[in-house]
Design a protein around this motif. Structure first.
Motif, PDB file in Angstrom:
ATOM      1  N   GLN A  90      15.681 -16.749  39.538  1.00 20.86           N
ATOM      2  CA  GLN A  90      14.617 -16.343  38.635  1.00 20.86           C
ATOM      3  C   GLN A  90      13.383 -17.165  38.941  1.00 20.86           C
ATOM      4  OE1 GLN A  90      16.613 -15.679  34.515  1.00 20.86           O
ATOM      5  NE2 GLN A  90      17.359 -17.557  35.429  1.00 20.86           N
ATOM      6  N   VAL A  91      12.235 -16.609  38.645  1.00 23.12           N
ATOM      7  CA  VAL A  91      10.962 -17.316  38.800  1.00 23.12           C
ATOM      8  C   VAL A  91      10.136 -17.018  37.564  1.00 23.12           C
ATOM      9  CG1 VAL A  91       8.812 -17.462  40.135  1.00 23.12           C
ATOM     10  CG2 VAL A  91      10.983 -17.152  41.329  1.00 23.12           C
ATOM     11  N   VAL A  92       9.457 -18.021  37.075  1.00 23.66           N
ATOM     12  CA  VAL A  92       8.482 -17.825  36.007  1.00 23.66           C
ATOM     13  C   VAL A  92       7.238 -18.636  36.359  1.00 23.66           C
ATOM     14  CG1 VAL A  92       9.324 -19.696  34.493  1.00 23.66           C
ATOM     15  CG2 VAL A  92       8.107 -17.759  33.503  1.00 23.66           C
ATOM     16  N   GLY A  93       6.093 -18.013  36.206  1.00 24.45           N
ATOM     17  CA  GLY A  93       4.821 -18.696  36.414  1.00 24.45           C
ATOM     18  C   GLY A  93       4.235 -19.048  35.064  1.00 24.45           C
ATOM     19  N   LEU A  94       3.877 -20.305  34.875  1.00 24.52           N
ATOM     20  CA  LEU A  94       3.244 -20.724  33.624  1.00 24.52           C
ATOM     21  C   LEU A  94       1.783 -21.039  33.921  1.00 24.52           C
ATOM     22  CD1 LEU A  94       6.057 -22.884  31.988  1.00 24.52           C
ATOM     23  CD2 LEU A  94       5.434 -20.501  31.534  1.00 24.52           C
ATOM     24  N   ALA A  95       0.901 -20.176  33.421  1.00 24.40           N
ATOM     25  CA  ALA A  95      -0.526 -20.294  33.688  1.00 24.40           C
ATOM     26  C   ALA A  95      -1.154 -21.323  32.760  1.00 24.40           C
ATOM     27  CB  ALA A  95      -1.206 -18.942  33.525  1.00 24.40           C
ATOM     28  N   VAL A  96      -1.661 -22.378  33.352  1.00 25.33           N
ATOM     29  CA  VAL A  96      -2.387 -23.417  32.613  1.00 25.33           C
ATOM     30  C   VAL A  96      -3.853 -22.981  32.688  1.00 25.33           C
ATOM     31  CG1 VAL A  96      -2.845 -25.898  32.450  1.00 25.33           C
ATOM     32  CG2 VAL A  96      -0.657 -25.093  33.348  1.00 25.33           C
ATOM     33  N   ASP A  97      -4.180 -21.945  31.931  1.00 22.89           N
ATOM     34  CA  ASP A  97      -5.434 -21.220  32.105  1.00 22.89           C
ATOM     35  C   ASP A  97      -5.732 -20.432  30.832  1.00 22.89           C
ATOM     36  OD1 ASP A  97      -7.611 -19.967  33.413  1.00 22.89           O
ATOM     37  OD2 ASP A  97      -6.464 -19.709  35.253  1.00 22.89           O
ATOM     38  N   LYS A  98      -6.841 -19.714  30.852  1.00 26.03           N
ATOM     39  CA  LYS A  98      -7.215 -18.831  29.745  1.00 26.03           C
ATOM     40  C   LYS A  98      -6.768 -17.410  30.055  1.00 26.03           C
ATOM     41  CE  LYS A  98     -11.239 -21.561  28.529  1.00 26.03           C
ATOM     42  NZ  LYS A  98     -11.227 -22.115  27.256  1.00 26.03           N
ATOM     43  N   LEU A  99      -6.609 -16.610  29.016  1.00 25.16           N
ATOM     44  CA  LEU A  99      -6.064 -15.264  29.139  1.00 25.16           C
ATOM     45  C   LEU A  99      -6.910 -14.347  30.031  1.00 25.16           C
ATOM     46  CD1 LEU A  99      -3.952 -13.158  28.334  1.00 25.16           C
ATOM     47  CD2 LEU A  99      -5.290 -12.732  26.262  1.00 25.16           C
ATOM     48  N   ALA A 100      -8.203 -14.264  29.798  1.00 25.68           N
ATOM     49  CA  ALA A 100      -9.045 -13.297  30.533  1.00 25.68           C
ATOM     50  C   ALA A 100      -9.016 -13.511  32.053  1.00 25.68           C
ATOM     51  CB  ALA A 100     -10.476 -13.326  29.996  1.00 25.68           C
ATOM     52  N   PRO A 101      -9.168 -14.752  32.551  1.00 22.87           N
ATOM     53  CA  PRO A 101      -9.090 -14.925  34.006  1.00 22.87           C
ATOM     54  C   PRO A 101      -7.723 -14.573  34.591  1.00 22.87           C
ATOM     55  CG  PRO A 101     -10.011 -16.901  32.981  1.00 22.87           C
ATOM     56  CD  PRO A 101      -9.547 -15.989  31.891  1.00 22.87           C
ATOM     57  N   VAL A 102      -6.653 -14.848  33.851  1.00 19.87           N
ATOM     58  CA  VAL A 102      -5.309 -14.526  34.338  1.00 19.87           C
ATOM     59  C   VAL A 102      -5.127 -13.010  34.376  1.00 19.87           C
ATOM     60  CG1 VAL A 102      -2.825 -14.714  33.853  1.00 19.87           C
ATOM     61  CG2 VAL A 102      -4.301 -16.723  33.620  1.00 19.87           C
ATOM     62  N   GLN A 103      -5.572 -12.321  33.344  1.00 20.74           N
ATOM     63  CA  GLN A 103      -5.472 -10.862  33.339  1.00 20.74           C
ATOM     64  C   GLN A 103      -6.253 -10.259  34.505  1.00 20.74           C
ATOM     65  OE1 GLN A 103      -6.859 -10.230  29.296  1.00 20.74           O
ATOM     66  NE2 GLN A 103      -4.792  -9.641  28.637  1.00 20.74           N
ATOM     67  N   ALA A 104      -7.468 -10.745  34.748  1.00 18.18           N
ATOM     68  CA  ALA A 104      -8.286 -10.236  35.864  1.00 18.18           C
ATOM     69  C   ALA A 104      -7.608 -10.528  37.196  1.00 18.18           C
ATOM     70  CB  ALA A 104      -9.677 -10.860  35.810  1.00 18.18           C
ATOM     71  N   PHE A 105      -7.054 -11.723  37.339  1.00 19.15           N
ATOM     72  CA  PHE A 105      -6.357 -12.105  38.571  1.00 19.15           C
ATOM     73  C   PHE A 105      -5.171 -11.183  38.833  1.00 19.15           C
ATOM     74  CE2 PHE A 105      -2.951 -14.353  40.716  1.00 19.15           C
ATOM     75  CZ  PHE A 105      -3.587 -14.759  41.874  1.00 19.15           C
ATOM     76  N   LEU A 106      -4.364 -10.932  37.802  1.00 16.55           N
ATOM     77  CA  LEU A 106      -3.162 -10.113  37.961  1.00 16.55           C
ATOM     78  C   LEU A 106      -3.497  -8.641  38.236  1.00 16.55           C
ATOM     79  CD1 LEU A 106      -0.838 -11.713  35.271  1.00 16.55           C
ATOM     80  CD2 LEU A 106      -0.716 -11.976  37.763  1.00 16.55           C
ATOM     81  N   GLN A 107      -4.700  -8.208  37.859  1.00 16.08           N
ATOM     82  CA  GLN A 107      -5.136  -6.858  38.228  1.00 16.08           C
ATOM     83  C   GLN A 107      -5.326  -6.760  39.735  1.00 16.08           C
ATOM     84  OE1 GLN A 107      -5.689  -3.971  36.433  1.00 16.08           O
ATOM     85  NE2 GLN A 107      -4.617  -5.052  34.796  1.00 16.08           N
ATOM     86  N   LYS A 108      -5.856  -7.831  40.332  1.00 11.59           N
ATOM     87  CA  LYS A 108      -6.097  -7.861  41.781  1.00 11.59           C
ATOM     88  C   LYS A 108      -4.836  -8.185  42.565  1.00 11.59           C
ATOM     89  CE  LYS A 108     -10.674  -9.691  41.012  1.00 11.59           C
ATOM     90  NZ  LYS A 108     -11.387 -10.951  40.971  1.00 11.59           N
ATOM     91  N   MET A 109      -4.001  -9.071  42.020  1.00 14.89           N
ATOM     92  CA  MET A 109      -2.788  -9.508  42.702  1.00 14.89           C
ATOM     93  C   MET A 109      -1.602  -9.448  41.737  1.00 14.89           C
ATOM     94  SD  MET A 109      -1.731 -13.134  44.523  1.00 14.89           S
ATOM     95  CE  MET A 109      -3.131 -13.224  45.601  1.00 14.89           C
ATOM     96  N   PRO A 110      -1.029  -8.264  41.564  1.00 17.98           N
ATOM     97  CA  PRO A 110       0.132  -8.148  40.665  1.00 17.98           C
ATOM     98  C   PRO A 110       1.312  -8.981  41.190  1.00 17.98           C
ATOM     99  CG  PRO A 110      -0.704  -5.978  41.295  1.00 17.98           C
ATOM    100  CD  PRO A 110      -1.401  -6.996  42.148  1.00 17.98           C
ATOM    101  N   LEU A 111       2.042  -9.574  40.266  1.00 19.77           N
ATOM    102  CA  LEU A 111       3.219 -10.374  40.606  1.00 19.77           C
ATOM    103  C   LEU A 111       4.442  -9.742  39.959  1.00 19.77           C
ATOM    104  CD1 LEU A 111       1.607 -13.881  40.034  1.00 19.77           C
ATOM    105  CD2 LEU A 111       2.084 -12.797  42.237  1.00 19.77           C
ATOM    106  N   ASP A 112       5.576  -9.825  40.652  1.00 19.92           N
ATOM    107  CA  ASP A 112       6.814  -9.227  40.159  1.00 19.92           C
ATOM    108  C   ASP A 112       7.548 -10.101  39.150  1.00 19.92           C
ATOM    109  OD1 ASP A 112       6.542  -6.938  41.811  1.00 19.92           O
ATOM    110  OD2 ASP A 112       7.309  -8.079  43.506  1.00 19.92           O
ATOM    111  N   PHE A 113       7.280 -11.402  39.169  1.00 20.98           N
ATOM    112  CA  PHE A 113       7.969 -12.303  38.251  1.00 20.98           C
ATOM    113  C   PHE A 113       7.126 -12.494  36.984  1.00 20.98           C
ATOM    114  CE2 PHE A 113       5.684 -14.868  41.379  1.00 20.98           C
ATOM    115  CZ  PHE A 113       4.942 -15.743  40.585  1.00 20.98           C
ATOM    116  N   PRO A 114       7.767 -12.895  35.883  1.00 20.73           N
ATOM    117  CA  PRO A 114       7.040 -13.044  34.626  1.00 20.73           C
ATOM    118  C   PRO A 114       6.043 -14.208  34.654  1.00 20.73           C
ATOM    119  CG  PRO A 114       9.382 -13.541  34.319  1.00 20.73           C
ATOM    120  CD  PRO A 114       9.197 -13.128  35.739  1.00 20.73           C
TER     121      PRO A 114
END
Length: 168
Positions: A90-114
């Motif tokens: 299993q893999v989990v990414g914990l974003a030490v970040d704000k919601l909006a930049p992470v959402q924008a990032f994941l639109q460009k680079m979707p990840l399969d892990f949570p």
């Protein structure tokens, strides 16, 4: 008695040297207190529960969108997850970040892990997991028994992932 003490001293120094030479034989330690009861909101509005991930090998990656080495290693981690989830990893990414930049990032680079939105709590949690300098990226491998098997400050390499596959 003097010879016995000298022999014990040499044995102790030898054991310490041997342990330092074998980084693939880590000493398991407990994760941060409360780690397995932690829950994080996902960028999509769901929840990632650490307790649901217990009992199988787990790679936890602390990252942020503003961290260049973090962004560079995410495709490698994603490939690792895709190739090894069938083997129980299993893999989990914990974003030490704000919601909006992470959402924008994941639109460009979707990840399969949570991905969990850890924010400032994530920085504190990573310190509790052994990130003494508070830097990113920081990764932790937990075994099936829930104990920390490896820690890595800095960008993950193919060699790191290959070595970690043997640690379950």
């Amino acid at each position: 008695l003097g010879l016995t003490a000298a022999g014990a001293g040499i044995l102790g120094v030898g054991a310490a040297w041997w342990r330092a030479q074998t980084p693939d034989a880590p000493v398991p330690t407990a994760p941060a207190e409360g780690f397995w009861t932690s829950q994080f909101e996902t960028p999509q509005g769901g929840t990632v529960s650490m307790g649901a991930l217990q009992g199988r090998p787990l790679l936890v990656n602390f990252w942020a969108t503003w961290c260049a080495p973090c962004v560079e290693e995410l495709p490698l981690i994603n490939d690792f997850y895709r190739q090894n989830k069938v083997n129980g990893w299993q893999v989990v990414g914990l974003a030490v970040d704000k919601l909006a930049p992470v959402q924008a990032f994941l639109q460009k680079m979707p990840l399969d892990f949570p991905i969990g939105m850890a924010g400032l709590v994530g920085a504190e949690l990573s310190r509790g997991m052994g990130n003494l300098v508070g830097g990113l990226p920081f990764s932790v491998v937990l075994g099936r028994n829930g104990m920390v098997l490896q820690r890595k400050m800095g960008r993950i390499t193919d060699a790191d992932l290959s070595n970690w596959l043997r640690l379950k």
